[in-house]
Motif scaffolding. Structure first.
Motif, mmCIF file in Angstrom:
data_model
loop_
_atom_site.group_PDB
_atom_site.id
_atom_site.type_symbol
_atom_site.label_atom_id
_atom_site.label_comp_id
_atom_site.label_asym_id
_atom_site.label_seq_id
_atom_site.Cartn_x
_atom_site.Cartn_y
_atom_site.Cartn_z
ATOM 1 N N SER A 1 -12.449 -17.060 -11.511
ATOM 2 C CA SER A 1 -12.679 -16.912 -10.041
ATOM 3 C C SER A 1 -12.447 -18.356 -9.418
ATOM 4 N N GLU A 2 -13.001 -19.279 -10.153
ATOM 5 C CA GLU A 2 -13.000 -20.559 -9.697
ATOM 6 C C GLU A 2 -11.532 -21.270 -9.541
ATOM 7 N N TYR A 3 -10.970 -20.825 -10.712
ATOM 8 C CA TYR A 3 -9.538 -21.328 -11.005
ATOM 9 C C TYR A 3 -8.711 -20.882 -9.987
ATOM 10 N N VAL A 4 -8.871 -19.581 -9.677
ATOM 11 C CA VAL A 4 -7.866 -18.815 -8.959
ATOM 12 C C VAL A 4 -8.230 -19.273 -7.502
ATOM 13 N N LEU A 5 -9.277 -19.841 -7.097
ATOM 14 C CA LEU A 5 -9.648 -20.171 -5.759
ATOM 15 C C LEU A 5 -8.994 -21.652 -5.559
ATOM 16 N N ARG A 6 -9.291 -22.316 -6.644
ATOM 17 C CA ARG A 6 -8.547 -23.860 -6.466
ATOM 18 C C ARG A 6 -7.053 -23.493 -6.207
ATOM 19 N N GLU A 7 -6.438 -22.669 -7.007
ATOM 20 C CA GLU A 7 -4.851 -22.378 -6.862
ATOM 21 C C GLU A 7 -4.642 -21.986 -5.473
ATOM 22 N N ILE A 8 -5.379 -21.113 -4.986
ATOM 23 C CA ILE A 8 -5.098 -20.483 -3.661
ATOM 24 C C ILE A 8 -5.405 -21.510 -2.471
ATOM 25 N N LEU A 9 -6.481 -22.558 -2.769
ATOM 26 C CA LEU A 9 -6.774 -23.668 -1.747
ATOM 27 C C LEU A 9 -5.422 -24.632 -1.791
ATOM 28 N N ALA A 10 -5.017 -25.005 -2.810
ATOM 29 C CA ALA A 10 -3.898 -25.841 -3.180
ATOM 30 C C ALA A 10 -2.777 -25.234 -2.527
ATOM 31 N N ASN A 11 -2.431 -24.174 -2.648
ATOM 32 C CA ASN A 11 -1.464 -23.433 -1.967
ATOM 33 C C ASN A 11 -1.331 -23.438 -0.709
ATOM 34 N N ALA A 12 -2.765 -23.102 -0.149
ATOM 35 C CA ALA A 12 -2.912 -22.746 1.486
ATOM 36 C C ALA A 12 -2.785 -24.325 2.278
ATOM 37 N N THR A 13 -3.123 -25.268 1.400
ATOM 38 C CA THR A 13 -3.060 -26.484 2.192
ATOM 39 C C THR A 13 -1.719 -27.023 2.244
ATOM 40 N N LYS A 14 -0.835 -26.717 1.540
ATOM 41 C CA LYS A 14 0.638 -27.433 1.449
ATOM 42 C C LYS A 14 1.344 -26.625 2.836
ATOM 43 N N PRO A 15 1.978 -27.579 3.363
ATOM 44 C CA PRO A 15 2.946 -26.931 4.460
ATOM 45 C C PRO A 15 4.020 -25.994 4.095
ATOM 46 N N SER A 16 4.118 -24.901 4.571
ATOM 47 C CA SER A 16 5.103 -23.990 4.406
ATOM 48 C C SER A 16 6.963 -24.530 4.454
ATOM 49 N N ASN A 17 7.590 -23.845 3.961
ATOM 50 C CA ASN A 17 8.932 -24.594 4.102
ATOM 51 C C ASN A 17 9.304 -24.347 5.650
ATOM 52 N N ALA A 18 9.116 -23.471 6.350
ATOM 53 C CA ALA A 18 9.397 -23.316 7.807
ATOM 54 C C ALA A 18 8.849 -24.503 8.315
ATOM 55 N N ASP A 19 7.384 -24.718 8.346
ATOM 56 C CA ASP A 19 6.879 -26.068 8.861
ATOM 57 C C ASP A 19 7.656 -27.234 8.517
ATOM 58 N N ILE A 20 7.958 -27.551 7.215
ATOM 59 C CA ILE A 20 8.803 -28.751 6.704
ATOM 60 C C ILE A 20 10.243 -28.672 7.563
ATOM 61 N N PHE A 21 10.839 -27.652 7.693
ATOM 62 C CA PHE A 21 12.029 -27.660 8.402
ATOM 63 C C PHE A 21 11.813 -27.824 9.862
ATOM 64 N N ALA A 22 10.726 -27.414 10.410
ATOM 65 C CA ALA A 22 10.613 -27.444 11.774
ATOM 66 C C ALA A 22 10.288 -28.895 12.173
ATOM 67 N N ARG A 23 9.604 -29.754 11.318
ATOM 68 C CA ARG A 23 9.242 -31.060 11.506
ATOM 69 C C ARG A 23 10.559 -31.888 11.203
ATOM 70 N N LEU A 24 11.597 -31.408 10.244
ATOM 71 C CA LEU A 24 12.595 -32.141 10.097
ATOM 72 C C LEU A 24 13.675 -31.894 10.949
ATOM 73 N N ALA A 25 13.878 -30.988 11.663
ATOM 74 C CA ALA A 25 14.753 -30.457 12.574
ATOM 75 C C ALA A 25 15.142 -31.587 13.748
ATOM 76 N N PRO A 26 14.318 -32.417 14.301
ATOM 77 C CA PRO A 26 14.849 -33.413 15.011
ATOM 78 C C PRO A 26 15.480 -34.580 14.589
ATOM 79 N N LEU A 27 15.431 -34.484 13.400
ATOM 80 C CA LEU A 27 16.045 -35.741 12.660
ATOM 81 C C LEU A 27 17.218 -35.126 11.955
#
Length: 71
Positions: free
Chosen positions: A27-53
């Motif tokens: 349970s703790e291991y899976v929670l850590r993995e979920i937290l690590a995944n949830a705190t990363k920006p999504s590909n859509a977020d990354i592309f949105a931030r890069l669009a002006p460049l």
């Protein structure tokens, strides 16, 4: 509370093994993995931030620059 159903046996075993190797419960291991995944920006977020460049440049211009650099 989160419940995940229909986890294939081989995936469950792999996660359990990784949890054991990490010295934590499954349970703790899976929670850590979920937290690590949830705190990363999504590909859509990354592309949105890069669009002006974005720079519009054609393949021909790129090839010309490469060839000019090699001369």
């Amino acid at each position: 509370t989160l419940q995940v159903r229909n986890v294939p046996d081989d995936v469950h075993e792999a996660l359990r093994r990784r949890a054991d190797e990490s010295g934590v419960s499954l349970s703790e291991y899976v929670l850590r993995e979920i937290l690590a995944n949830a705190t990363k920006p999504s590909n859509a977020d990354i592309f949105a931030r890069l669009a002006p460049l974005r720079v519009d440049i054609g393949v021909e211009e790129i090839l010309e620059a490469i060839h000019a650099d090699r001369r």
